[in-house]
Design an enzyme around this catalytic site. Structure first.
Site, short mmCIF file in Angstrom:
data_model
loop_
_atom_site.label_atom_id
_atom_site.label_comp_id
_atom_site.label_asym_id
_atom_site.label_seq_id
_atom_site.Cartn_x
_atom_site.Cartn_y
_atom_site.Cartn_z
N SER A 42 0.79 -1.23 0.00
CA SER A 42 0.00 0.00 0.00
C SER A 42 0.83 1.28 0.00
CB SER A 42 -0.97 0.01 1.17
OG SER A 42 -0.30 0.21 2.38
N LYS A 85 0.49 4.35 6.70
CA LYS A 85 -0.21 5.17 5.70
C LYS A 85 0.28 6.61 5.77
CE LYS A 85 -3.05 1.73 4.80
NZ LYS A 85 -2.83 0.91 3.67
#
Length: 167
Positions: A42, A85
């Site tokens: 990610s 993230k």
């Protein structure tokens, strides 16, 4: 008998030092800085699977997290996991949730929350899936990639298109 007492006192002394150093290590890793082994695609190309990153916890404690910071967050869907993230928007911001669409829709980030997304938007489960994340779930701010050595260095700033999505 006297020799046995000496051995016992030396053993207790060494155990005392071990406990002190253990406490110092625990407090350092819990409240100041830490290292994390990252998994998943990610955050590519910024962070790859099996990269080791260094995080600091003081930014979260003093509310100094800003847009563009890469953070380690307790997963909102599985509290036993931590995810890596990038912070896209802060409380009070409106973030575009579908930037490639002709008709734009914006999501409001409520007070005490942040909007996080992976740099690899095509392969990331993030705030686009589960919405704004409470600030209290942020564990630390990633500031340095330590492993592998050939790509070690400070974390790159966010891509330019991310800045255009927040108003």
């Amino acid at each position: 008998m006297n020799a046995l007492k000496k051995i016992a006192w030396k053993t207790l002394g060494l155990m005392g030092y071990a406990i002190q150093y253990g406490c110092i290590a625990h407090c350092t890793l819990e409240h100041i800085a830490d290292y994390v082994l990252c998994y998943g695609p990610s955050m590519e190309p910024t962070i790859h699977t099996k990269d080791v990153v260094l995080t600091e916890h003081l930014s979260t404690k003093f509310y100094k997290i800003t847009k563009g910071d890469v953070v380690i967050v307790r997963s909102p869907t599985n509290p036993r996991e931590f995810i890596c993230k990038r912070v896209i928007a802060m409380e009070g911001d409106h973030v575009c949730t579908n930037p490639s669409s002709y008709i734009k829709s914006y999501e409001f980030v409520p007070r005490g929350h942040v909007w996080i997304e992976g740099d690899n938007s095509l392969n990331s489960t993030d705030s686009r899936t589960y919405g704004p994340v409470p600030y209290a779930l942020i564990r630390g701010r990633v500031f340095f990639k330590a492993w592998p050595f050939e790509s070690a260095g400070f974390i790159k700033p966010p891509p330019e298109d991310i800045k255009k999505r927040v108003r």
